[in-house]
Scaffold this motif. Sequence first.
Motif, short mmCIF file in Angstrom:
data_model
loop_
_atom_site.label_atom_id
_atom_site.label_comp_id
_atom_site.label_asym_id
_atom_site.label_seq_id
_atom_site.Cartn_x
_atom_site.Cartn_y
_atom_site.Cartn_z
N LYS A 50 -39.57 -6.93 67.66
CA LYS A 50 -40.26 -7.11 66.38
C LYS A 50 -39.28 -7.59 65.31
N GLN A 51 -38.07 -7.00 65.30
CA GLN A 51 -37.07 -7.41 64.32
C GLN A 51 -36.62 -8.84 64.57
N ASP A 52 -36.44 -9.22 65.84
CA ASP A 52 -36.05 -10.59 66.17
C ASP A 52 -37.11 -11.61 65.72
N GLU A 53 -38.38 -11.25 65.93
CA GLU A 53 -39.47 -12.13 65.49
C GLU A 53 -39.46 -12.28 63.97
N LYS A 54 -39.21 -11.18 63.28
CA LYS A 54 -39.15 -11.20 61.81
C LYS A 54 -38.00 -12.08 61.33
N ASP A 55 -36.83 -11.93 61.98
CA ASP A 55 -35.66 -12.73 61.61
C ASP A 55 -35.90 -14.21 61.89
N ALA A 56 -36.55 -14.52 63.01
CA ALA A 56 -36.84 -15.92 63.35
C ALA A 56 -37.80 -16.53 62.33
N LYS A 57 -38.76 -15.75 61.89
CA LYS A 57 -39.71 -16.23 60.88
C LYS A 57 -38.99 -16.52 59.55
N LYS A 58 -38.08 -15.61 59.17
CA LYS A 58 -37.31 -15.80 57.94
C LYS A 58 -36.42 -17.05 58.06
N ARG A 59 -35.78 -17.20 59.23
CA ARG A 59 -34.90 -18.34 59.46
C ARG A 59 -35.68 -19.65 59.38
N ALA A 60 -36.89 -19.66 59.96
CA ALA A 60 -37.73 -20.86 59.93
C ALA A 60 -38.14 -21.20 58.50
N ALA A 61 -38.49 -20.18 57.72
CA ALA A 61 -38.87 -20.41 56.33
C ALA A 61 -37.67 -20.91 55.52
N LYS A 62 -36.51 -20.36 55.79
CA LYS A 62 -35.29 -20.78 55.09
C LYS A 62 -34.94 -22.22 55.45
N ASP A 63 -35.03 -22.57 56.74
CA ASP A 63 -34.75 -23.93 57.18
C ASP A 63 -35.75 -24.93 56.60
N ALA A 64 -37.01 -24.52 56.51
CA ALA A 64 -38.04 -25.40 55.95
C ALA A 64 -37.77 -25.65 54.46
N ALA A 65 -37.36 -24.62 53.76
CA ALA A 65 -37.06 -24.77 52.33
C ALA A 65 -35.80 -25.61 52.15
N LYS A 66 -34.85 -25.43 53.03
CA LYS A 66 -33.60 -26.15 52.95
C LYS A 66 -33.82 -27.64 53.23
N THR A 67 -34.57 -27.99 54.26
CA THR A 67 -34.82 -29.39 54.59
C THR A 67 -35.75 -30.04 53.57
N GLY A 68 -36.57 -29.25 52.93
CA GLY A 68 -37.46 -29.79 51.90
C GLY A 68 -36.72 -30.14 50.62
N SER A 69 -35.66 -29.44 50.31
CA SER A 69 -34.92 -29.69 49.06
C SER A 69 -33.79 -30.70 49.25
N GLU A 70 -33.32 -30.94 50.45
CA GLU A 70 -32.21 -31.85 50.68
C GLU A 70 -32.52 -33.31 50.31
N PRO A 71 -33.67 -33.87 50.70
CA PRO A 71 -33.93 -35.26 50.32
C PRO A 71 -33.97 -35.47 48.80
N ALA A 72 -34.45 -34.50 48.07
CA ALA A 72 -34.51 -34.62 46.62
C ALA A 72 -33.09 -34.60 46.02
N ALA A 73 -32.22 -33.79 46.60
CA ALA A 73 -30.85 -33.71 46.11
C ALA A 73 -30.07 -34.98 46.44
N GLN A 74 -30.38 -35.60 47.59
CA GLN A 74 -29.66 -36.79 48.01
C GLN A 74 -30.26 -38.02 47.34
N GLY A 75 -31.51 -37.96 46.99
CA GLY A 75 -32.27 -39.04 46.57
C GLY A 75 -32.19 -39.93 45.54
#
Length: 75
Positions: A50-75
């Motif tokens: 359960k903890q691993d699933e929770k961590d994976a979900k957090k990691r996915a959300a963090k990666d999605a937020a990170k990839t979403g903000s990178e093009p704007a910063a480079q842009g």
Amino acid sequence: MDAEFTDATTVPPGFGHNHVHCMLDITRAEMAKPNYSFEKRQRELAKKKKQDEKDAKKRAAKDAAKTGSEPAAQG
């Protein structure tokens, strides 16, 4: 005494009251004992999963937020 007795309260012919208690004690001794260490290990594995699933979900959300903000910063 050759017959099988399924009910411990039924006293076979020739058996006194004390023999019934002996029969009950043998029945209790033959019962399976719970394996608490196995149950504990299963709980620990479920908790870790359960903890691993929770961590994976957090990691996915963090990666999605990170990839979403990178093009704007480079842009």
